[in-house]
Design an enzyme around this catalytic site. Structure first.
Site, PDB file in Angstrom:
ATOM      1  NE  ARG A   1      -3.365   2.480   2.747  1.00  0.00           N
ATOM      2  CZ  ARG A   1      -3.063   3.369   3.701  1.00  0.00           C
ATOM      3  NH1 ARG A   1      -2.104   3.098   4.563  1.00  0.00           N
ATOM      4  NH2 ARG A   1      -3.723   4.504   3.814  1.00  0.00           N
TER       5      ARG A   1
ATOM      6  CG  HIS B   1      -0.655   9.337   3.126  1.00  0.00           C
ATOM      7  ND1 HIS B   1      -0.918   8.007   3.382  1.00  0.00           N
ATOM      8  CD2 HIS B   1      -0.162   9.842   4.276  1.00  0.00           C
ATOM      9  CE1 HIS B   1      -0.576   7.726   4.640  1.00  0.00           C
ATOM     10  NE2 HIS B   1      -0.117   8.825   5.196  1.00  0.00           N
TER      11      HIS B   1
ATOM     12  CD  GLU C   1      -4.294   8.070   9.805  1.00  0.00           C
ATOM     13  OE1 GLU C   1      -3.846   9.197  10.127  1.00  0.00           O
ATOM     14  OE2 GLU C   1      -3.816   7.016  10.227  1.00  0.00           O
TER      15      GLU C   1
ATOM     16  CG  ASN D   1      -4.783   3.870   8.759  1.00  0.00           C
ATOM     17  OD1 ASN D   1      -5.006   2.915   8.004  1.00  0.00           O
ATOM     18  ND2 ASN D   1      -4.293   5.013   8.324  1.00  0.00           N
TER      19      ASN D   1
ATOM     20  CE1 TYR E   1       0.186   2.449  13.650  1.00  0.00           C
ATOM     21  CE2 TYR E   1      -1.593   3.892  12.920  1.00  0.00           C
ATOM     22  CZ  TYR E   1      -0.444   3.169  12.648  1.00  0.00           C
ATOM     23  OH  TYR E   1       0.067   3.177  11.372  1.00  0.00           O
TER      24      TYR E   1
ATOM     25  CD  GLU F   1      -1.273   4.095   8.168  1.00  0.00           C
ATOM     26  OE1 GLU F   1      -0.996   4.478   9.330  1.00  0.00           O
ATOM     27  OE2 GLU F   1      -1.328   4.868   7.194  1.00  0.00           O
TER      28      GLU F   1
END
Length: 513
Positions: A104, A148, A194, A335, A337, A404
């Site tokens: 990606r 991005h 995002e 994504n 985290y 991600e």
């Protein structure tokens, strides 16, 4: 105490050597996942390509942000980065050797169309054709993100970039070039990475490019309005995505047989207490972070909680805009985290000239668990599954790619990155449980393939499977143990026992200390 701890470590190591099952592999096998499930790794153009002023590329807002000092958070820029622009063949060979199904990456708008609109830069076009062809020749899928966070600076200067509805036209034209030139080989398109964080960080708080915020922000922005711009930017992103998706579906999808989606940064939101106030606040936080986009994509309008708290500052969809945005995604990229405890904070609604953050009316603190040590606080895959359960209940079943997921370490950390191995093992294993529990997850991508120029830490903060030696003029790529673990998993191999023992030894010594 130290001697006692050391004896315990040695005894545990002896048990590991004698044990037929090594903790680092824990029985996890690639062939347990669906045949078409995709495993890959991610990067983005500004963070890896370098060659910032070569072959016709012009600056983006990220160049400008970095050269202005990264909001005084860290030093560095992407002028050279990992130099993938020149080293893409070497990198693709490493990907193939590892066994990645997919890579990606993003396309630099200002490399392909330097002024944001108008003539195509043939050198830029050639680079992306070369990269895509190299991937395909090694059996690696190209998963492409169009945006991005690197808007051509020319468009920012001309009309304000994403705060102006003109961006919809120019983004659609950019997407059209990409679909036309690369769509015969690219089957997975993500329009924007995002989007929620870009709006909040770039136009509310001001710690991301293009660094817009109100004067009250600690990041000392030169322009912006945190009360209105985040909502306006998101509205224009939704319309730009929907316009590009409509174009793709009407002109390209039948021939190219691809898919188009949108990417969001997701958090697990856990009520701080079991009170109804905190439970409602956790749902409100989810509405503001994710429903902000998902509700228009699925239902054609913003969440009621946002309408109530934001009021007239929240843009209104016309009927035609609502119909355009609704149903415009084939998948959602997630994504993931971190997770947060959420506490209700109604007082923030009484702040004068309140911003997006205050509109949420919550207090967020990092989620930790008694079951995890200080270093393991981020390994909380159950909060990801809880989030996906919630999204499925609200918005129905839709395809998801985990675009991600990864563990942050410091650049000076050892190449024997056992915490990252444990992190990946836990999350990849949890994805299998989520699949068995009925979630439509289509792929998993590690962030990041190599140590890149990180948005919140420059070159001091690393997530990579490969270490980049910045002191070596060749920017030599060095494999970390996590890259070997991932490769072994992808190829249904167990890790070399000596390597596995060393990883566990490091872990046990760390815990004993």
């Amino acid at each position: 105490m130290w001697k006692k701890g050391f004896v315990v470590v040695e005894l545990l190591l002896l048990m590991l050597v004698c044990s037929p099952v090594l903790l680092v592999v824990d029985g996890l096998r690639r062939d347990e996942y669906p045949p078409h499930f995709v495993f890959g790794a991610s990067t983005s153009a500004y963070q890896v390509e370098g060659a910032a002023d070569e072959d016709g590329r012009k600056p983006s807002i990220w160049d400008t942000f970095a050269h202005a000092g990264n909001a005084n958070m860290y030093k560095g820029d992407g002028d050279i980065a990992c130099d993938q622009y020149h080293k893409y063949k070497e990198d693709v060979q490493l990907m193939a050797k590892m066994g990645l199904d997919a890579y990606r990456f993003s396309i630099s708008w200002s490399r392909l169309i330097p002024d944001g609109k108008g003539p195509i830069n043939q050198k830029g076009l050639q680079y992306y054709n070369n990269l895509i062809n190299e991937l395909i020749s090694h059996g690696i899928q190209a998963h492409v993100t169009l945006y991005h966070w690197d808007l051509p600076q020319t468009l920012e200067d001309e009309y304000g970039g994403w705060v102006n509805k003109k961006i919809v036209r120019d983004f659609t034209a950019f997407a059209n070039v990409c679909f036309r030139e690369f769509g015969d080989r690219v089957k997975h398109w993500t329009t924007i990475n995002e989007g929620n964080v870009f709006s909040q960080g770039g136009y509310d708080i001001g710690f991301l490019p293009p660094q817009h915020c109100s004067p009250s922000s600690i990041f000392n922005c030169s322009k912006g309005n945190s009360s209105t711009e985040p909502y306006l930017v998101t509205h224009n992103m939704l319309l730009a995505h929907a316009s590009a998706a409509t174009l793709y579906r009407s002109k390209y999808q039948d021939k190219q047989h691809g898919f188009i989606g949108f990417n969001l940064l997701a958090f697990g939101f856990v009520p701080l207490t079991n009170t109804s106030e905190d439970i409602i606040a956790a749902q409100r936080a989810q509405d503001f972070f994710l429903g902000w986009f998902l509700s228009p994509f699925i239902f054609g309008d913003y969440p009621e909680t946002m309408k109530k708290n934001v009021g007239s500052r929240l843009p209104i969809f016309t009927k035609s805009e609502s119909n355009l945005v609704k149903g415009s995604i084939d998948f959602v990229g997630i994504n993931f985290y971190y997770s947060y405890f959420v506490k209700d904070n109604p007082r923030s609604l009484y702040i004068k000239d309140r911003d997006y953050t205050a509109d949420m009316a919550v207090e967020l603190t990092a989620y930790t668990s008694e079951e995890t040590s200080k270093d393991e606080a981020q390994i909380i895959p159950w909060t990801l599954e809880g989030l996906l359960d919630s999204l499925k209940n609200i918005y129905g079943d839709f395809p998801i790619y985990i675009h991600e997921n990864g563990l942050q370490t410091h650049r000076n950390s050892s190449l024997e990155d056992w915490p990252r191995i444990k992190y990946l093992q836990e999350y990849i294993g949890s994805i299998l449980d989520m699949l068995r529990n009925g979630h439509d997850i289509r792929g998993y991508f590690v962030w990041s393939f190599m140590d890149v120029f990180e948005l919140l830490g420059g070159y001091e903060s690393t997530f990579g499977l490969y270490y980049i030696d910045l002191n070596d003029p060749t920017l030599r790529r060095q494999p970390k143990l996590s890259s070997q673990w991932y490769s072994n998993f992808l190829n249904n191999r167990t890790m070399d026992p000596m390597v596995a023992m060393q990883i566990e030894k490091n872990a046990l010594l760390h815990n004993a200390i």
